[in-house]
Scaffold this active site. Structure first.
Site, PDB file in Angstrom:
ATOM      1  N   SER A  31      -9.024  -2.303   6.937  1.00  0.00           N
ATOM      2  CA  SER A  31      -9.665  -0.734   6.738  1.00  0.00           C
ATOM      3  C   SER A  31     -10.996  -0.784   5.482  1.00  0.00           C
ATOM      4  CB  SER A  31      -8.706   0.039   6.168  1.00  0.00           C
ATOM      5  OG  SER A  31      -7.819   0.448   7.446  1.00  0.00           O
TER       6      SER A  31
ATOM      7  N   THR B 231       6.977  -4.831  14.959  1.00  0.00           N
ATOM      8  CA  THR B 231       7.967  -5.864  14.317  1.00  0.00           C
ATOM      9  C   THR B 231       7.407  -6.944  14.297  1.00  0.00           C
ATOM     10  OG1 THR B 231       8.699  -6.549  16.434  1.00  0.00           O
ATOM     11  CG2 THR B 231      10.042  -4.456  15.564  1.00  0.00           C
TER      12      THR B 231
ATOM     13  N   TYR C  23      -5.118  10.488   5.031  1.00  0.00           N
ATOM     14  CA  TYR C  23      -5.568   9.195   5.422  1.00  0.00           C
ATOM     15  C   TYR C  23      -5.169   8.958   6.882  1.00  0.00           C
ATOM     16  CZ  TYR C  23      -7.105   4.347   5.088  1.00  0.00           C
ATOM     17  OH  TYR C  23      -7.879   3.363   5.374  1.00  0.00           O
TER      18      TYR C  23
ATOM     19  N   GLY D 130      -7.862  -2.117   2.026  1.00  0.00           N
ATOM     20  CA  GLY D 130      -7.716  -2.494   3.357  1.00  0.00           C
ATOM     21  C   GLY D 130      -6.548  -3.514   3.614  1.00  0.00           C
TER      22      GLY D 130
END
Length: 420
Positions: free
Chosen positions: A124, A187, A224, A374
């Site tokens: 990110s 998962t 966010y 990120g």
């Protein structure tokens, strides 16, 4: 603030993926990975925690003298999570001190040391690059931040949605819903199996908007998320006729000569020196096995860089080399609104703490820093600086829990950099 830590058992082994799975695929999966990291870890809160609400009169010391750098404290911070990361890399720069350090191994099979100049996936942190491109388009009068995104992307959002200003996409106040664990694999086994899958932006947005919006009025709260940046990237592509990766490359990477940074669209590998990313996959005997997930579908979360290049990007961004003054101010314009689910222990003490692509946090000694964290599968990173650029830090580490911002480790790195 605490984080439930994930660790692998001792005596882990590694395994690769058959060569026929290492194929070139369309982009976007890593952008989905950035979302799924949030889902898998169970929180969308960035990895910077404020200890307690500071007094209103506390000074912002970002322009004053910082504590002298303590190399031993920095090295202790990097080596403080041996149970849940395989490698760590950090670079401190600026007039108030320089330091680089590593911990762990780049390859658990060979024991190769972490390279100081190693490349890593940004996750990110790519949002800051996307925000910069959108703000450049605003400076060129190609997009109006006050106009609704529906003007630039008709038929992408449901008709029932209110007008959502483009600015709210960048500062996380859009009210757009997020993907859930039911939308994409989360998962460890599924992550390994599907890490080469393609998830186009339009598909991710279509899945997200099937869910209920977190609040009603755009701009009234901050939370966010990734959906706003999916949409922002789509705005870039619609306005320019190019992929957002191409726009990042021509507008930022080439002008700044960021030769070790890339915004790949199809390449699943990391070129040049780098640490491998791993995920601990549970085994029937109750232990775990580390699986190498370095190769994965790129996209926004698949941008690749180094600590030196990110430091150069951050410096150029703060010095105004990429944006005119009006648009640069958007980076630091934190809305005066509540943070959804916020508490006195988060960076905003219950209030918003994000501008356009950057977050603000004040450390216990009163020093305020700006930057971005990120994470994508196997990689977590961040870049932070004082507003005056006197001290900057860029870090990367390789978590074995599938990704996520390790609050304890990141806070130790930031404290050792700015508050020791």
């Amino acid at each position: 603030m605490t984080l439930k830590l994930c660790s692998s058992s001792t005596g882990t082994t590694t395994t690769g993926v058959p060569a026929d799975r290492r194929r070139r695929v369309p982009p976007m999966a890593a952008l989905a990975c950035a979302v799924l990291t949030v889902v898998a870890v169970g929180t969308a809160v960035p990895a910077v925690a404020a200890p307690a609400a500071r007094p209103a009169a506390a000074a912002d010391r970002s322009g004053g003298r910082l504590p002298d750098l303590d190399p031993q404290a920095l090295q202790r911070a990097l080596s403080s999570a041996p149970d849940r990361v395989t490698g760590v890399l950090a670079r401190v720069s600026g007039p108030d001190g320089h330091w680089t350090g590593t911990y762990g191994t780049a390859d658990v099979a060979t024991g190769t040391p972490v390279p100081v100049d190693g490349r890593f996936r940004l996750g990110s942190v790519t949002k800051t690059f996307i925000a910069t491109v959108v703000l450049q388009l605003a400076a060129e009068d190609r997009v109006d931040l006050d106009q609704p995104v529906q003007r630039y992307l008709p038929d992408v959002l449901p008709d029932s949605y209110p007008p959502i200003p483009v600015r709210t996409l960048l500062n996380f106040t859009s009210s757009l819903p997020e993907l859930t664990p039911d939308d994409l694999p989360t998962t460890p086994v599924a992550i390994v199996e599907h890490r080469f899958d393609d998830h186009p932006l339009a598909e991710l947005v279509a899945k997200a908007v099937r869910h209920e919006r977190p609040f009603t009025e755009p701009g009234s709260m901050q939370v966010y998320g990734a959906t706003g940046y999916f949409v922002a990237a789509m705005v870039v592509e619609n306005l320019t006729g190019h992929t957002y990766q191409q726009e990042i490359t021509t507008r930022i990477l080439w002008p700044l000569h960021l030769r070790d940074t890339a915004a790949p669209e199809t390449d699943t590998t990391i070129p040049g020196p780098h640490s491998h990313g791993y995920i601990a996959v549970p085994q029937q005997n109750g232990g775990t096995r580390l699986v190498d997930i370095t190769e994965q579908n790129p996209g926004a979360g698949g941008m690749i860089s180094t600590t030196a290049d990110l430091d150069r990007f951050l410096t150029a961004l703060f010095r105004g080399r990429l944006l005119p003054l009006t648009e640069q101010a958007e980076l630091f314009d934190v809305p005066d609104v509540p943070y959804l689910g916020g508490t006195d222990h988060d960076p905003g003490h219950g209030r918003a703490y994000y501008g356009a692509g950057l977050m603000r946090a004040t450390l216990p000694n009163g020093v305020t820093v700006w930057g971005k964290t990120g994470s994508t599968f196997g990689y977590t990173d961040g870049m932070f600086t004082t507003r005056d650029l006197r001290r900057r830090v860029v870090y990367s580490f390789n978590p074995t829990n599938g990704g996520g911002n390790d609050l304890a480790l990141v806070n130790r790195i930031l404290s050792a950099t700015f508050a020791s």
